[in-house]
Design a protein around this motif. Sequence first.
Motif, PDB file in Angstrom:
ATOM      1  N   HIS A 111     -37.700  29.427 -88.821  1.00 14.21           N
ATOM      2  CA  HIS A 111     -37.436  27.989 -88.849  1.00 14.21           C
ATOM      3  C   HIS A 111     -38.012  27.436 -90.150  1.00 14.21           C
ATOM      4  O   HIS A 111     -39.223  27.494 -90.373  1.00 14.21           O
ATOM      5  N   GLU A 112     -37.130  26.967 -91.021  1.00 11.80           N
ATOM      6  CA  GLU A 112     -37.531  26.349 -92.284  1.00 11.80           C
ATOM      7  C   GLU A 112     -38.317  27.311 -93.176  1.00 11.80           C
ATOM      8  O   GLU A 112     -39.379  26.960 -93.685  1.00 11.80           O
ATOM      9  N   TYR A 115     -35.713  29.127 -97.568  1.00  9.52           N
ATOM     10  CA  TYR A 115     -35.671  28.483 -98.887  1.00  9.52           C
ATOM     11  C   TYR A 115     -36.905  28.840 -99.722  1.00  9.52           C
ATOM     12  O   TYR A 115     -36.962  28.518-100.914  1.00  9.52           O
ATOM     13  N   ILE A 141     -32.363  26.204 -90.796  1.00  9.55           N
ATOM     14  CA  ILE A 141     -32.674  25.782 -92.164  1.00  9.55           C
ATOM     15  C   ILE A 141     -32.127  24.377 -92.455  1.00  9.55           C
ATOM     16  O   ILE A 141     -30.999  24.060 -92.104  1.00  9.55           O
ATOM     17  N   TYR A 144     -31.295  23.223 -98.304  1.00  7.75           N
ATOM     18  CA  TYR A 144     -30.237  24.000 -98.970  1.00  7.75           C
ATOM     19  C   TYR A 144     -29.459  23.054 -99.870  1.00  7.75           C
ATOM     20  O   TYR A 144     -29.605  21.818 -99.788  1.00  7.75           O
TER      21      TYR A 144
END
Length: 227
Positions: A111-112, A115, A141, A144
């Motif tokens: 989760h997150e 990136y 995500i 982005y």
Amino acid sequence: MSEAVEKVTTWDSLEGEESMAEGHEPAWQSLIGYIGERDLSDKRILDFGCNRGGFLKALYARLPYHEALGVDIAEDSVAYANDHKGEIPCTYAHNRVLANEKNSFDLAFSHEVVYLLPDLVAHAREMRAVLKTGGAYYLAIGEYAENPLWERWKKTVAEFSPVPPQTYSLQDIAKAFQENGFGVSVRRMVCDKFLPYDASDDKYLLNPMELVDFMTRYMMLFKMTAV
Ligand SMILES: C[S@@+](CC[C@H](N)C(=O)[O-])C[C@H]1O[C@@H](n2cnc3c(N)ncnc32)[C@H](O)[C@@H]1O
């Protein structure tokens, strides 16, 4: 990963990680609601980029699993997670332990996190190696290229994160997984409920609309199935 980012104690400050866990709780609950597999009692679970371990606690409270591993590069955050895990059947460790986990997990989550990874293909390959065939990786995500908030947030993250944030498109993510042993599916991850909002905290959000847009429009959930 390069030597320069090998030793990471925490990802954000103590306060930053506390407030992140609070802010992420509604999204974790939403993510748990989207999981197709509802009986996890015989499942081994991985949380990639677990930080202080909150997601695996929240998951166990709703869908008790057989066993879980949370991994992260932030050594002190992982230590905190282990010290505060209570009675759940779960271990937290640095992600280097994944080298010893082949065909080990039925389900994986992040989760997150993606990136922050410098190499999406390497990540896809590593996740394929640790998942059993037929297993699934739920990748959530909100950071982005197509999210208009990301350009500003990326600067904020770059100021404190020990690992530099990346700008991937949703297509970059899909391609990296499809070309490395996964079937890809995707949906919006809608978190449409009352969301705590602190008008004095402008680290990421400048107004309530940004919060609501982020949680109902921009959070995406990929389900990558290991083929
Ligand atoms: C934005 S936080 C999200 C934490 C947690 N998943 C959550 O939902 O609150 C990103 C996390 O990814 C971790 N991270 C960054 N690069 C990583 C890597 N290469 N391997 C594992 N974890 C990583 C960070 O240390 C941080 O704990």
